[in-house]
Design a protein around this motif. Sequence first.
Motif, mmCIF file in Angstrom:
data_model
loop_
_atom_site.group_PDB
_atom_site.id
_atom_site.type_symbol
_atom_site.label_atom_id
_atom_site.label_comp_id
_atom_site.label_asym_id
_atom_site.label_seq_id
_atom_site.Cartn_x
_atom_site.Cartn_y
_atom_site.Cartn_z
ATOM 1 N N UNK A 4 17.917 -23.713 -25.402
ATOM 2 C CA UNK A 4 17.324 -22.907 -24.345
ATOM 3 C C UNK A 4 17.532 -23.659 -23.037
ATOM 4 N N UNK A 5 18.157 -23.015 -22.063
ATOM 5 C CA UNK A 5 18.549 -23.714 -20.825
ATOM 6 C C UNK A 5 18.057 -22.935 -19.618
ATOM 7 N N UNK A 6 17.369 -23.614 -18.714
ATOM 8 C CA UNK A 6 16.987 -23.008 -17.436
ATOM 9 C C UNK A 6 17.970 -23.448 -16.358
ATOM 10 N N UNK A 42 15.930 -28.286 -19.332
ATOM 11 C CA UNK A 42 15.255 -27.712 -18.162
ATOM 12 C C UNK A 42 15.915 -28.237 -16.882
ATOM 13 N N UNK A 43 16.671 -27.355 -16.230
ATOM 14 C CA UNK A 43 17.423 -27.721 -15.027
ATOM 15 C C UNK A 43 16.931 -26.994 -13.785
ATOM 16 N N UNK A 44 16.120 -25.960 -13.951
ATOM 17 C CA UNK A 44 15.718 -25.125 -12.823
ATOM 18 C C UNK A 44 14.629 -25.802 -11.999
ATOM 19 N N UNK A 45 14.538 -25.404 -10.744
ATOM 20 C CA UNK A 45 13.477 -25.910 -9.881
ATOM 21 C C UNK A 45 13.685 -25.467 -8.450
ATOM 22 N N UNK A 85 6.345 -28.819 -10.659
ATOM 23 C CA UNK A 85 5.341 -29.388 -11.561
ATOM 24 C C UNK A 85 4.849 -28.340 -12.552
ATOM 25 N N UNK A 86 4.521 -27.145 -12.051
ATOM 26 C CA UNK A 86 4.029 -26.099 -12.939
ATOM 27 C C UNK A 86 5.069 -25.682 -13.962
ATOM 28 N N UNK A 87 6.323 -25.559 -13.523
ATOM 29 C CA UNK A 87 7.393 -25.201 -14.447
ATOM 30 C C UNK A 87 7.601 -26.253 -15.513
#
Length: 358
Positions: free
Chosen positions: A6-8, A72-75, A91-93
């Motif tokens: 699973x990749x963001x 997790x790459x998104x932000x 932080x929330x993500x």
Amino acid sequence: MRPVALVTGISGVLGSAVVPAMAQSFDIVALTGRRPIDLPYRQVGIDLRAPQLGLDSPAFKELAQQADVIVHLAGNVRYTASADDLHAVNEGGAAEMVALAETAGCPLIYASTAFAGRHTQAAREDSVGAVCSSRPSAYHRSKAAADERIRSCTQPWSIVRPSIIMGDSPDGAMPELQNMHRIMMFVASGLPAIFGRPEQRVDMVPRDHVAAAVAALARLAVEGAPLPREHWATAGPSALTVAEWVDVLGASATAAGLPFRRPALLDPFTTELTAYPQWETVRRSVRRALGNLYVSALALGDGESFPASALPEGHRVPGIDRGAARSLFANDMAWLLRKHVVPGPRKHEHATGPSPVA
């Protein structure tokens, strides 16, 4: 059966390089925003700001059951975003991705930044006032808070710390301009002075090097190998100093026919923004750009180099020595000049400040 990742963030500058690097070994499920993107992977719409990523409990559990590893790459990477927005997404993500990994019982790979500890310069950033809205320290603080969330994960995890991401190593190509590219073009336009100490490090690493490291960590994770708590995807001790960075930039600009003259270096820790030469004659748009340059120079720190990590045999990614640091930056600059300089001669005017980016 291939493992599922699973990749963001797969449409971002880093994600768009990571996913092709992972696709040979993984089935990719893209966790995207609410709007689908035009990529050949199964997509699940999520909201990094929302509990359970905006999914109801059955959908959240179903998603988790598919995962062998989460990347997790998104932000939010905007230096002009508010602190509240940055923390809500970053932080929330991170907290929601930890919850997903714990529900899935799988490892979590998280892309942070090498600059996460560089937020003590906030007071000097604020000295630029309304001239410039860029505040790197707010972004860095949000990433440091996100790191703490990742460290709380009860499943195996690894934090990847890239420095400034430049274009791909073969040719400097990049899908979109970054803040550093705009700084590079601004400096190349012929400024009489820039902010930066000669010994400060401008640590830059090619996009494909970072992508290869993330993909290698994901493979280690599904193999059950121990994950490094931190992987520093940096040039480390080989990073160029500001003085060397200006040398390479100047040579590239001159070769492209720009009227480059080597700028004086102003210490951002002891010089106020308004002490810039002939500040009162500088146009507002140029003042904004100088403010961005000023706060970015503060974030470079005092000249101490970042660590640089290596991966186990069989998962190695290219290292960067001093010669490579120069040639990679020259590639990056050559691509930028080739693709984004407005054709035709330009005369630098200190009061007007040329805008050579197309």
